[in-house]
Design an enzyme around this catalytic site. Structure first.
Site, PDB file in Angstrom:
ATOM      1  N   LYS A 203      31.966 -32.605  27.778  1.00 19.34           N
ATOM      2  CA  LYS A 203      30.512 -32.826  27.797  1.00 19.34           C
ATOM      3  C   LYS A 203      30.229 -34.104  27.024  1.00 19.34           C
ATOM      4  O   LYS A 203      30.657 -34.245  25.875  1.00 19.34           O
ATOM      5  CB  LYS A 203      29.812 -31.632  27.135  1.00 19.34           C
ATOM      6  CG  LYS A 203      28.332 -31.832  26.860  1.00 19.34           C
ATOM      7  CD  LYS A 203      27.716 -30.548  26.311  1.00 19.34           C
ATOM      8  CE  LYS A 203      26.296 -30.761  25.826  1.00 19.34           C
ATOM      9  NZ  LYS A 203      25.616 -29.514  25.483  1.00 19.34           N
TER      10      LYS A 203
HETATM   11  C1  R5P Z   1      25.274 -30.427  20.973  1.00 18.09           C
HETATM   12  O1  R5P Z   1      26.118 -30.977  20.465  1.00 18.09           O
HETATM   13  C2  R5P Z   1      25.233 -28.996  21.206  1.00 18.09           C
HETATM   14  O2  R5P Z   1      26.155 -28.575  22.144  1.00 18.09           O
HETATM   15  C3  R5P Z   1      23.839 -28.596  21.438  1.00 18.09           C
HETATM   16  O3  R5P Z   1      23.476 -27.539  20.677  1.00 18.09           O
HETATM   17  C4  R5P Z   1      23.334 -28.514  22.819  1.00 18.09           C
HETATM   18  O4  R5P Z   1      24.281 -28.140  23.744  1.00 18.09           O
HETATM   19  C5  R5P Z   1      22.634 -29.766  23.161  1.00 18.09           C
HETATM   20  O5  R5P Z   1      21.873 -29.632  24.321  1.00 18.09           O
HETATM   21  P1  R5P Z   1      20.664 -30.628  24.573  1.00 18.09           P
HETATM   22  O6  R5P Z   1      20.971 -31.891  23.882  1.00 18.09           O
HETATM   23  O7  R5P Z   1      20.618 -30.800  26.068  1.00 18.09           O
HETATM   24  O8  R5P Z   1      19.426 -29.979  24.059  1.00 18.09           O
END
Ligand code: R5P
Length: 297
Positions: A203
């Protein structure tokens, strides 16, 4: 009793039809074992080769994030529209009904809160417990260039070893420190290190310039991280550009659950990811669904 009817037997064995030996649809996964492939095929749609993961794991380091105060009320209704849920074991056990039959990508690292140095993480879930919860993959943060870079990389490689033992894929999440430059050069470095050291998918963040070099140089699928809330059209455009630039989908949180209409937004993101819908059309869809729901309230 043995079948004495030779004609019938020849028919059932289909001796004239060669057995197919199809490959696997996800990049870099061809040499993995059956269980690993089967779990990946739950997270990524075999039809499109892509995924819309809904990330709601933010609480593991920042507590009750805006939009996630009540996951039972705000997130559970979104689950049917996601391809997979990314969350912690605490939220899964306490708040997600087991009958919600969605693949789980479980946050498996943690330790420091937002009050401390975030790269100082440890593995936070035993693989046996992840298997007990029937997860489809585990996720771990990797802090390339961070203060505890080596520790976070070592956490990932240990998790990969455990995952390989039991057939559980590992998603590496490239974390970017406040002081780091978010450009393609950095993400090429971070994603490639994760893949080289065994992550099954990665990711990472979208960058407007040269994102396709990040996906091209990473031999496993990349899913785009959402990041902080931006206007819906911009978020749809970012998702569109990422998949057109070679991403195998998205793992979005705040840009879905902090939207004015999270259900309309996740449906629009899904069309962009799985059907290559253009951002303007997807935004129209979002508005139409949102307005329709408003009139029903
Ligand atoms: C980030 O490092 C983490 O995985 C988060 O808690 C989350 O997955 C981030 O998702 P978003 O940036 O789309 O809110």
């Amino acid at each position: 009793m043995p079948d004495t009817d030779a004609v019938k037997e020849a028919k059932q064995f289909h001796v004239d039809v060669p057995m197919k030996t199809p490959g696997f649809f996800l990049r870099g996964a061809g040499a993995l074992d059956w269980g690993m492939k089967n779990r990946l095929a739950r997270v990524f749609s075999p039809a499109s080769g892509r995924t819309v993961m809904l990330a709601v794991d933010h609480g593991y380091f920042q507590g009750p994030t805006t939009g996630l105060e009540r996951i039972d009320l705000n997130i559970v209704p979104l689950a049917p529209f996601a391809d997979a849920l990314m969350l912690t074991r605490g939220i899964l056990r306490t708040t997600i009904p087991p009958a919600v039959n969605k693949p789980i990508v479980m946050r498996a690292s943690g330790g420091p809160s937002i009050l401390k140095e975030l790269s100082n993480e440890e593995i936070a879930v035993d693989m046996e417990d992840a298997i007990r919860m029937n997860v489809s993959a585990v996720a771990i943060q990797v802090f390339i260039g961070g203060e505890f870079e080596t520790r976070s990389v070592h956490n990932m490689t240990r998790l990969v070893d455990q995952g390989m033992r039991y057939g559980i894929p590992v998603m590496a999440v490239t974390a970017v420190g406040r002081e780091m430059v978010r450009d393609a050069k950095y993400f090429r470095l971070a994603c490639r290190i994760c893949a080289e050291l065994g992550a099954h998918f990665v990711k990472t963040y979208y960058v407007a310039e040269d994102f396709e070099t990040v996906t091209a140089s990473c031999p496993v699928p990349i899913v785009m991280a959402g990041g902080k809330k931006i206007p819906e059209l911009n978020a749809l455009t970012m998702a569109y550009n990422a998949v057109q630039g070679g991403a195998s989908g998205v793992d979005m949180g705040r840009n879905i659950f902090q939207s004015d209409d999270p259900i309309a937004m996740i449906k629009a993101v899904s069309r962009v990811v799985h059907k290559d819908m253009k951002p303007a059309e997807a935004f129209d869809l979002y508005q139409t669904l949102r307005d329709k729901r408003k009139t029903q309230e």
